[in-house]
Design a protein around this motif. Structure first.
Motif, short mmCIF file in Angstrom:
data_model
loop_
_atom_site.label_atom_id
_atom_site.label_comp_id
_atom_site.label_asym_id
_atom_site.label_seq_id
_atom_site.Cartn_x
_atom_site.Cartn_y
_atom_site.Cartn_z
N GLU A 45 0.84 -1.21 0.00
CA GLU A 45 0.00 0.00 0.00
C GLU A 45 0.87 1.26 0.00
O GLU A 45 0.59 2.22 -0.71
CB GLU A 45 -0.93 -0.01 1.21
CG GLU A 45 -1.92 1.14 1.21
CD GLU A 45 -3.00 0.95 2.28
OE1 GLU A 45 -4.13 0.64 1.92
OE2 GLU A 45 -2.68 1.10 3.48
N SER A 51 -3.52 -3.58 -5.75
CA SER A 51 -4.19 -4.63 -4.97
C SER A 51 -3.19 -5.67 -4.47
O SER A 51 -2.08 -5.77 -4.97
CB SER A 51 -5.24 -5.34 -5.85
OG SER A 51 -4.69 -5.66 -7.11
N ARG A 87 -6.40 1.78 1.59
CA ARG A 87 -6.54 2.12 0.18
C ARG A 87 -6.39 0.92 -0.76
O ARG A 87 -7.05 0.86 -1.80
CB ARG A 87 -5.48 3.17 -0.24
CG ARG A 87 -5.45 4.41 0.61
CD ARG A 87 -6.77 5.17 0.61
NE ARG A 87 -7.14 5.75 -0.67
CZ ARG A 87 -6.75 6.95 -1.12
NH1 ARG A 87 -5.99 7.71 -0.36
NH2 ARG A 87 -7.15 7.39 -2.29
N GLY A 89 -6.50 -2.53 -2.83
CA GLY A 89 -7.52 -3.52 -3.14
C GLY A 89 -7.18 -4.88 -2.57
O GLY A 89 -6.01 -5.21 -2.36
N SER A 115 -14.58 -3.23 3.63
CA SER A 115 -13.33 -2.60 3.19
C SER A 115 -13.58 -1.24 2.52
O SER A 115 -12.63 -0.63 2.02
CB SER A 115 -12.60 -3.53 2.21
OG SER A 115 -13.39 -3.72 1.05
N ARG A 118 -13.18 -2.24 -1.62
CA ARG A 118 -11.85 -2.69 -2.06
C ARG A 118 -11.81 -4.19 -2.38
O ARG A 118 -10.73 -4.77 -2.52
CB ARG A 118 -10.81 -2.33 -0.99
CG ARG A 118 -10.67 -0.83 -0.81
CD ARG A 118 -9.53 -0.46 0.11
NE ARG A 118 -9.82 -0.68 1.51
CZ ARG A 118 -8.97 -1.21 2.39
NH1 ARG A 118 -7.77 -1.60 1.99
NH2 ARG A 118 -9.30 -1.35 3.66
N TYR A 419 -2.54 7.31 -4.67
CA TYR A 419 -3.85 6.82 -5.11
C TYR A 419 -4.70 8.01 -5.52
O TYR A 419 -4.69 9.05 -4.87
CB TYR A 419 -4.54 6.07 -3.97
CG TYR A 419 -3.90 4.74 -3.64
CD1 TYR A 419 -4.04 3.65 -4.49
CD2 TYR A 419 -3.18 4.57 -2.46
CE1 TYR A 419 -3.46 2.43 -4.19
CE2 TYR A 419 -2.60 3.35 -2.15
CZ TYR A 419 -2.74 2.28 -3.02
OH TYR A 419 -2.17 1.08 -2.72
N THR A 423 -11.88 3.29 -4.50
CA THR A 423 -12.22 1.86 -4.59
C THR A 423 -11.23 1.11 -5.48
O THR A 423 -10.49 1.72 -6.27
CB THR A 423 -13.64 1.67 -5.16
OG1 THR A 423 -13.64 2.08 -6.54
CG2 THR A 423 -14.68 2.47 -4.38
N LEU A 424 -11.29 -0.21 -5.37
CA LEU A 424 -10.43 -1.05 -6.22
C LEU A 424 -10.75 -0.83 -7.70
O LEU A 424 -9.86 -0.74 -8.55
CB LEU A 424 -10.63 -2.51 -5.81
CG LEU A 424 -9.92 -3.58 -6.63
CD1 LEU A 424 -8.43 -3.34 -6.71
CD2 LEU A 424 -10.20 -4.97 -6.03
N HIS A 427 -9.03 2.21 -8.83
CA HIS A 427 -7.58 2.00 -9.05
C HIS A 427 -7.32 1.43 -10.44
O HIS A 427 -6.39 1.80 -11.13
CB HIS A 427 -6.98 1.04 -8.01
CG HIS A 427 -7.11 1.48 -6.59
ND1 HIS A 427 -7.32 2.78 -6.22
CD2 HIS A 427 -7.02 0.78 -5.42
CE1 HIS A 427 -7.38 2.87 -4.91
NE2 HIS A 427 -7.19 1.66 -4.40
#
Ligand SMILES: Cc1cc2nc3c(=O)[nH]c(=O)nc-3n(C[C@H](O)[C@H](O)[C@H](O)COP(=O)(O)O)c2cc1C
Length: 446
Positions: A45, A51, A87, A89, A115, A118, A419, A423-424, A427
């Motif tokens: 992260e 992720s 942050r 995923g 999450s 994520r 970031y 959300t994932l 990303h």
């Protein structure tokens, strides 16, 4: 902004090399340690990875003598990691062959809520009769049948995730209405494999659907990916094979009526990083020395469906191996391994040496600049949208990558310095599926 790389960290206790647990630095119990996983997720992260990912199968995966083989259930572990990160995923593997859609749809929606958007699901059909025998079956369902079930499984899961409208929950204390009944609907699914009434017992989650990830490379696997997958993991040992896979899958996604940019292709790379090439090669050689051949030969024999007695360490593979058509397990991995051994004229010992590093993924031994160059080359030559980073040794291989390779990629403008989304899906630059309850009800009213 220029096209950006995506990076996923494939978590694997002490590292992807099967002998990594034997190095002096390694904690041989890391596979069961929350603290060890938390450390890896936080380093990833801090380096702004998209992720982290956990592989899984509902079966004891390798000979327990060979390496740490105990596997924590991935969605549970990721729920714990959700609390220790904010942050990055969180992608868990789960099987469509040995679960029911209601259970899994609920589990991933729960992870997405917990999450803050994520969650990702690596959808697998699970190869192997040994897993089948944990679920009351004598043998695995046919490869084709597993993918047919997977297709209907996704149909049910997505209907369940869509069974609540985004605006269903009003939490109106004044009127005493928590959620609007006309914004929650049953799904009444009746298919060849499943009968599910719904609705899901959870409101729509931040991402609506978890990020859908997939990794099968057979014909059926690629057709499934083209229809459903938003990110694709793949093992491709050379640039040319990666390019062919990339072009093929993007074409299939377009043919399925999807935007090819919404299928993010992430080949695996096993970086072995040293300050100098010689130092990196020394780590590689040490890992190879630590491989215990008896386990590696047994695994190879299992994948190729031959008697282990027929695999002599200092001989090439036998000529008369069962062809891919006869394999009901992981078809594409078998072919990749056989092609590799034949093309490079490898003995069994040399082949297991290479597979020890990456099990068929591209192993890359070199300096941080060389690793960054390779990633950039793949990225800019139609072979990848990013990479599934599989350090040979953890945590040191992740530290080396995060501290030495990521800054180079950032300096070159290829990878985010921070970031941008929450959300994932954000990303990976993927849209959030629109709510469908509203339109269906309006359609019905007309
Ligand atoms: C990076 C990567 C990760 C994978 N993770 C899993 C996993 O966790 N569990 C699993 O059963 N299969 C996993 N697989 C295997 C694939 O799901 C698939 O079974 C395999 O690639 C063979 O594909 P095919 O059955 O379409 O031939 C993974 C494959 C790749 C490339």
């Amino acid at each position: 902004m220029s096209r950006q790389l995506h990076l996923n960290l494939f978590l694997h206790d002490t590292g992807h090399h099967e002998a990594s647990w034997r190095l002096p630095e390694s904690d041989p119990h890391a596979n069961l340690s929350l603290a060890a996983h938390q450390h890896l997720a936080r380093v990833a992260e801090d380096a702004k990875f998209d992720s982290v990912f956990l592989a899984d199968s509902p079966v004891l995966w390798s000979d327990p003598g060979r390496r740490p083989s105990g596997k924590l259930e991935p969605t549970l572990l990721l729920a714990a990691l959700a609390a220790g990160t904010s942050r990055i995923g969180l992608i868990a593997t789960a099987s469509t062959s040995y679960n029911e859609p209601y259970n899994l749809a609920r589990r991933f929606a729960s992870l997405d809520h917990l999450s803050g958007g994520r969650a990702g699901w690596n959808i697998v059909t699970t190869a192997g009769a040994d897993a089948a025998r944990n679920f009351g079956l004598d043998d695995q369902p046919l490869h084709r049948t597993r993918y047919e079930r997977a297709d209907e499984f996704l149909e049910v899961a997505t209907k369940l995730w869509d069974s609540w409208a985004d605006d269903a929950v009003v939490a109106d204390k004044e009127s005493g209405i928590h959620a609007r009944g006309d914004r929650v609907r049953t799904i009444d699914h009746r298919g060849a494999f499943f009968r599910v009434d719904g609705p899901l017992n959870l409101p729509r989650s931040p991402q609506a659907h978890p990020l859908l990830v997939q990794a099968g490379s057979s014909e059926d696997g690629k057709e499934f990916a083209a229809k459903w997958a938003e990110a694709v993991f793949t093992a491709q040992p050379t640039l040319a094979e990666s390019q062919a896979f990339y072009a093929d899958l993007k074409r299939r996604a377009a043919a399925a009526g999807r935007d090819p940019d919404h299928v993010v292709i992430l080949p695996g790379i096993v970086p072995v990083i040293g300050d100098t090439e010689a130092e990196a090669r020394e780590l590689d050689a040490e890992l190879e020395r630590l491989i215990a051949p008896q386990y590696a030969v047994a695994t190879l024999a299992h994948t190729l469906r031959v008697d282990p007695e027929r695999l002599a360490l200092d001989e090439p593979l036998p000529d008369d191996l069962p062809p891919e058509e006869e394999i009901e397990g992981a078809k594409s991995r078998r072919t990749l391994i056989v092609d590799w051994a034949r093309r490079d004229n490898l003995t069994v010992r040399q082949l297991i040496g290479r597979l020890g590093g990456g099990r068929g993924h591209r192993t890359f031994t070199g300096t941080p600049v060389q690793v960054a160059d390779t990633i950039q080359h793949y990225f800019s030559h139609g072979a990848a949208d990013g990479f599934n980073i599989m350090p040979a040794v953890l945590p040191s291989g992740l530290h080396a990558f995060a501290e030495r390779v990521v800054p180079i990629l950032q300096e070159r403008g290829l990878f985010r310095a921070d970031y941008e989304g929450a959300t994932l899906r954000e990303h990976y630059g993927l849209p959030r599926p629109a709510s469908t309850v509203h339109s269906v009800l309006e359609g019905a009213a007309r």
